[in-house]
Design an enzyme around this catalytic site. Structure first.
Site, PDB file in Angstrom:
ATOM      1  N   CYS A   2       5.411   1.137  -6.133  1.00 35.60           N
ATOM      2  CA  CYS A   2       7.225   0.864  -6.739  1.00 35.60           C
ATOM      3  C   CYS A   2       7.269  -0.402  -6.526  1.00 35.60           C
ATOM      4  O   CYS A   2       7.149  -0.952  -5.508  1.00 35.60           O
ATOM      5  CB  CYS A   2       8.108   1.938  -6.222  1.00 35.60           C
ATOM      6  N   ARG A  27       0.925  -3.687  -6.919  1.00 32.87           N
ATOM      7  CA  ARG A  27       1.392  -2.752  -5.759  1.00 32.87           C
ATOM      8  C   ARG A  27       0.874  -1.354  -6.370  1.00 32.87           C
ATOM      9  O   ARG A  27       0.990  -0.246  -5.482  1.00 32.87           O
ATOM     10  CB  ARG A  27       2.812  -2.749  -5.558  1.00 32.87           C
ATOM     11  N   TRP A  74       5.726   4.402  -9.078  1.00 35.51           N
ATOM     12  CA  TRP A  74       4.458   5.087  -8.677  1.00 35.51           C
ATOM     13  C   TRP A  74       5.075   6.469  -8.446  1.00 35.51           C
ATOM     14  O   TRP A  74       5.792   6.759  -7.500  1.00 35.51           O
ATOM     15  CB  TRP A  74       4.055   4.338  -7.258  1.00 35.51           C
ATOM     16  N   ASN A 100      13.183   2.789  -4.854  1.00 35.21           N
ATOM     17  CA  ASN A 100      11.827   2.804  -4.104  1.00 35.21           C
ATOM     18  C   ASN A 100      12.072   3.864  -2.990  1.00 35.21           C
ATOM     19  O   ASN A 100      13.125   3.693  -2.205  1.00 35.21           O
ATOM     20  CB  ASN A 100      11.245   1.525  -3.574  1.00 35.21           C
ATOM     21  N   GLY A 101      11.223   4.791  -2.615  1.00 35.75           N
ATOM     22  CA  GLY A 101      11.410   5.704  -1.378  1.00 35.75           C
ATOM     23  C   GLY A 101      11.485   7.109  -1.878  1.00 35.75           C
ATOM     24  O   GLY A 101      11.451   7.376  -3.289  1.00 35.75           O
ATOM     25  N   GLU A 481     -15.815   0.711   6.094  1.00 37.39           N
ATOM     26  CA  GLU A 481     -15.228  -0.350   5.193  1.00 37.39           C
ATOM     27  C   GLU A 481     -15.615  -0.447   3.608  1.00 37.39           C
ATOM     28  O   GLU A 481     -15.174  -0.418   2.678  1.00 37.39           O
ATOM     29  CB  GLU A 481     -14.751  -1.529   5.811  1.00 37.39           C
ATOM     30  N   LYS A 485     -14.233   0.350  -0.026  1.00 36.61           N
ATOM     31  CA  LYS A 485     -14.218  -0.691  -1.055  1.00 36.61           C
ATOM     32  C   LYS A 485     -14.938   0.007  -2.311  1.00 36.61           C
ATOM     33  O   LYS A 485     -14.238  -0.075  -3.547  1.00 36.61           O
ATOM     34  CB  LYS A 485     -15.027  -1.771  -0.645  1.00 36.61           C
ATOM     35  N   GLU A 488     -12.537   2.941  -3.956  1.00 36.31           N
ATOM     36  CA  GLU A 488     -11.218   2.441  -4.274  1.00 36.31           C
ATOM     37  C   GLU A 488     -11.547   1.975  -5.656  1.00 36.31           C
ATOM     38  O   GLU A 488     -10.446   2.206  -6.443  1.00 36.31           O
ATOM     39  CB  GLU A 488     -10.540   1.453  -3.254  1.00 36.31           C
ATOM     40  N   HIS A 504     -27.357  14.732  11.451  1.00 36.04           N
ATOM     41  CA  HIS A 504     -26.503  16.165  11.451  1.00 36.04           C
ATOM     42  C   HIS A 504     -25.732  16.473  10.210  1.00 36.04           C
ATOM     43  O   HIS A 504     -24.630  16.839  10.182  1.00 36.04           O
ATOM     44  CB  HIS A 504     -25.809  15.614  12.675  1.00 36.04           C
ATOM     45  N   LYS A 603      -0.651  -0.589  -3.394  1.00 30.72           N
ATOM     46  CA  LYS A 603      -0.913  -1.748  -2.423  1.00 30.72           C
ATOM     47  C   LYS A 603      -0.233  -1.687  -1.109  1.00 30.72           C
ATOM     48  O   LYS A 603      -0.736  -1.786  -0.025  1.00 30.72           O
ATOM     49  CB  LYS A 603      -0.508  -3.260  -3.014  1.00 30.72           C
TER      50      LYS A 603
HETATM   51  C1  G6P Z   1      -2.971   1.236   0.997  1.00 33.70           C
HETATM   52  C2  G6P Z   1      -3.771   0.037   0.431  1.00 33.70           C
HETATM   53  C3  G6P Z   1      -4.797  -0.227   1.359  1.00 33.70           C
HETATM   54  C4  G6P Z   1      -4.302  -0.509   2.695  1.00 33.70           C
HETATM   55  C5  G6P Z   1      -3.379   0.547   3.574  1.00 33.70           C
HETATM   56  C6  G6P Z   1      -2.659   0.207   4.405  1.00 33.70           C
HETATM   57  O1  G6P Z   1      -3.641   2.368   1.054  1.00 33.70           O
HETATM   58  O2  G6P Z   1      -4.154   0.367  -0.743  1.00 33.70           O
HETATM   59  O3  G6P Z   1      -5.680  -1.539   0.925  1.00 33.70           O
HETATM   60  O4  G6P Z   1      -5.375  -0.689   3.712  1.00 33.70           O
HETATM   61  O5  G6P Z   1      -2.429   0.913   2.374  1.00 33.70           O
HETATM   62  O6  G6P Z   1      -1.665  -1.014   4.362  1.00 33.70           O
HETATM   63  P1  G6P Z   1      -1.144  -1.921   5.218  1.00 33.70           P
HETATM   64  O7  G6P Z   1      -0.278  -2.724   4.464  1.00 33.70           O
HETATM   65  O8  G6P Z   1      -0.498  -1.282   6.238  1.00 33.70           O
HETATM   66  O9  G6P Z   1      -2.255  -2.414   5.947  1.00 33.70           O
END
Ligand code: G6P
Length: 608
Positions: A2, A27, A74, A100-101, A481, A485, A488, A504, A603
């Site tokens: 949002c 976002r 969102w 938002n919220g 990670e 990536k 995502e 395992h 985001k």
């Molecule tokens: C969302 C984003 C991720 C991020 C996570 C934590 O899921 O898409 O890229 O790592 O939030 O966000 P922060 O701002 O707390 O690092």
């Protein structure tokens, strides 16, 4: 997740709102809308889907005015339809609201309004706010003050009322709101990136603040109507850093910005004259340091992977035990919190709801509270007493890259700062400081790998619905990670695993051509991991290996070697993650996907 933009000024508002919304697209959202005060009416346009749909509507049904609100939604309460998009209005069409919220007393409020004969036109909690404001009496500010006690939950709300065509009112509890002070105009937004191109003078609203924003000034009051003074801050981010700058995608630009981001972050913490860090024990008082026995690192998503790396760094350098938790688990698991504990919230945005809740829990339990954060003035920033700002600059791509690597540098610096304050520093500290200074160069070299080298990797990964990422030790979180990536942005399933655990379970997945990405460490566990890769090869699976040095010893086990420069083992994760970011990027591009705004992701996750 949002986005909000509000404007009061002298310019035609629709282009201003659309421009602001475009800057908030990163976002994550699934519908959009705007409200404009035009000729004594509140006119609303909304559209499901991407912003282009709203732009199309605005082209077909032009709105004119100099005061208005915009929103990217969102979906939480209700599907991402036009009816559920914001702005939402009251029954009389006098008040328009963006939000938002999440309201936690949604069901009770909805039942109450319905019982009172109010015909609700959406499934949203936001409409309830609009209806309550519409039913209240007095000016918009008076209506907001009367409505606040009725709202339970998290909200950042911006509202207009047709009877007050020169005013926007904003109020928050939870999600952030920032007011931008311009020249003959003022703005309000959920995120500074929506304002940067018009002003860098901002004031951050606190929870419980209500701001009355007019063209000639901004007044902030508390819920009881008393005045509140909020400092005006001048942001050092420039608008160009939130533009693509010739790159095809923000993510690619941000991957390539890492040497500079790391350089700036290192410079912010280092005391080069002393060959040490300049963190003075994170601002902990001597008695607090003397009590300090343990740390908890709490975070979500990519920041949680940074925390996993941080555990290795902090335990090795300080001797203090470190626990790492997902913030969403920590807040509900009754962790053992006390005054011998330092809790560090790691968060790029500083607004992740679960991370903030975990930090509040720690603070209330008497722990010391620190944050590693990329957003000065954010909620995490204001919550923590010890604060390390990462100097990544605005990160727009949803898949985090430069924010992650700067977090790793901040964690190492934090470990060095604590080590010195605890009286444990020795010659290793100066060596690590020198390594930190060399790190940007190593990153430049890692980024200089010929893109053609990635082609085989890209082909193997994009041709398989699943893949396995393996690592060991401090590079195991990098395997996690790398897999995240890929998931995502390419929507392909990838699983990160400690290489020693492969036998395992995951080994059952292996078959001819199945891609296995290995992040190969130096040191004693190298041979162990090579042994694991032999097992992979024996089952016909394909191996892509990231390694320090030239990787000559991997020729017999890897189909593709992506070499990166060798740095101190504690910093190797920073370098090793780069090829994995690029690999994921190239796969998503090859599949023709929306790299910067992947489906369903946001985001900044400001709801639980
Ligand atoms: C969302 C984003 C991720 C991020 C996570 C934590 O899921 O898409 O890229 O790592 O939030 O966000 P922060 O701002 O707390 O690092």
């Amino acid at each position: 997740m949002c986005g909000i933009i509000g404007y009061v000024g002298g310019d035609e508002v629709v282009p201003v709102l659309l421009d602001g919304l475009r800057r908030l697209e990163y976002r994550g959202y699934d519908s959009a809308g705007m409200a404009v005060l035009e000729g004594g009416a509140v006119r609303v346009l909304r559209a499901a889907g991407k912003l282009a749909n709203l732009e199309q509507r605005a082209y077909q049904e032009p709105l004119h005015g100099t005061v208005g609100l915009g929103h990217t939604r969102w979906a939480t309460h209700g599907a991402p339809t036009e009816a559920n998009a914001h702005p939402q209005t009251d029954a009389a069409g006098s008040v328009a609201v963006v939000h938002n919220g999440i309201l936690e007393n949604y069901a009770a409020l909805r039942a109450e309004l319905a019982a009172a004969g109010c015909r609700l036109r959406s499934d949203t909690d936001t409409e309830l706010i609009a209806q309550l404001l519409g039913a209240a009496a007095g000016s918009l500010l008076e209506r907001v003050l009367a409505t606040l006690p009725r709202l339970v939950g998290q909200y950042a709300v911006v509202a207009v009322r047709r009877e007050e065509p020169d005013t926007v009112v904003a109020f928050r509890n939870g999600p952030p709101l920032v007011v931008g002070l311009g020249d003959g105009e003022n703005l309000v937004a959920s995120d500074v990136t929506a304002l940067l191109h018009r002003t860098r003078r901002v004031l951050f609203l606190e929870n419980g603040d209500v701001a009355v924003v007019r063209r000639d000034g901004v007044r902030v009051v508390r819920g009881d109507g008393s005045a509140a003074a909020r400092p005006v801050e001048v942001l050092d981010w420039d608008a160009a850093r939130a533009e693509k700058g010739g790159y095809r995608h923000f993510m690619l630009k941000e991957i390539h910005e890492q040497p500079d981001a790391i350089r700036n972050t290192v410079l912010a913490y280092l005391d080069t004259a002393r060959h040490g860090v300049n963190l003075e024990g994170l601002g902990l008082a001597p008695d607090e340091l003397a009590r300090l026995r343990r740390l908890h690192l709490v975070a979500c998503g990519t920041s949680w992977h940074a925390a996993l790396v941080g555990k290795f760094m902090i335990e090795e350098l300080t001797g203090l035990p470190v626990e790492v938790d997902y913030a969403s688990e920590y807040r509900y698991r009754r962790p053992l919190i006390g005054d011998d504990l330092l809790v560090v919230g790691i968060t790029q945005s500083g607004e992740t709801a679960d991370t903030l809740a975990a930090m509040e829990l720690a603070r209330d339990g008497g722990a010391q509270l620190a944050t590693i954060c990329n957003s000065r003035g954010s909620s995490a920033w204001r919550l923590a007493r010890s604060r390390l700002l990462t100097q990544a600059g605005p990160e727009i791509g949803v898949a985090s890259t430069k924010a992650f690597t700067t977090q790793l540098v901040a964690l190492l610096s934090m470990a060095l700062g604590l080590r010195e304050a605890l009286g444990r520093a020795d010659h290793r500290d100066a060596e690590l400081v020198a390594e930190l200074q060399r790190l940007p160069l190593a990153l430049e070299q890692a980024l200089a790998i010929d893109p053609a080298r990635y082609e085989l990797g890209c082909e193997l990964l994009s041709g398989s619905a699943d893949s396995l990422y393996l690592g060991r030790g401090i590079l195991y979180p990098i395997a996690l990670e790398g897999a995240l990536k890929l998931k995502e942005i390419s929507y392909l399933h990838a699983e990160g695993y400690p290489a020693g655990e492969m036998k395992h379970g995951p080994i059952a997945l292996l078959q001819e051509g199945f891609p296995v990405v290995a992040v190969v460490p130096d040191g004693p566990s190298r041979d162990k991991l090579l042994g694991n890769l032999m097992e992979v090869r024996a089952r016909g699976a394909a191996v892509l290996a990231v390694t320090a040095g030239d990787g000559a010893d991997l020729a017999h086990v890897a189909d593709l070697v992506l070499p990166v420069p060798r740095v101190d083992p504690l910093l190797q994760p920073v370098v090793a993650v780069l090829p994995l970011q690029l690999l994921a990027y190239q796969v998503a591009v090859a599949l023709g996907l929306d790299v910067d705004q992947p489906r369903n992701l946001a985001k900044s996750v400001t709801v639980e």
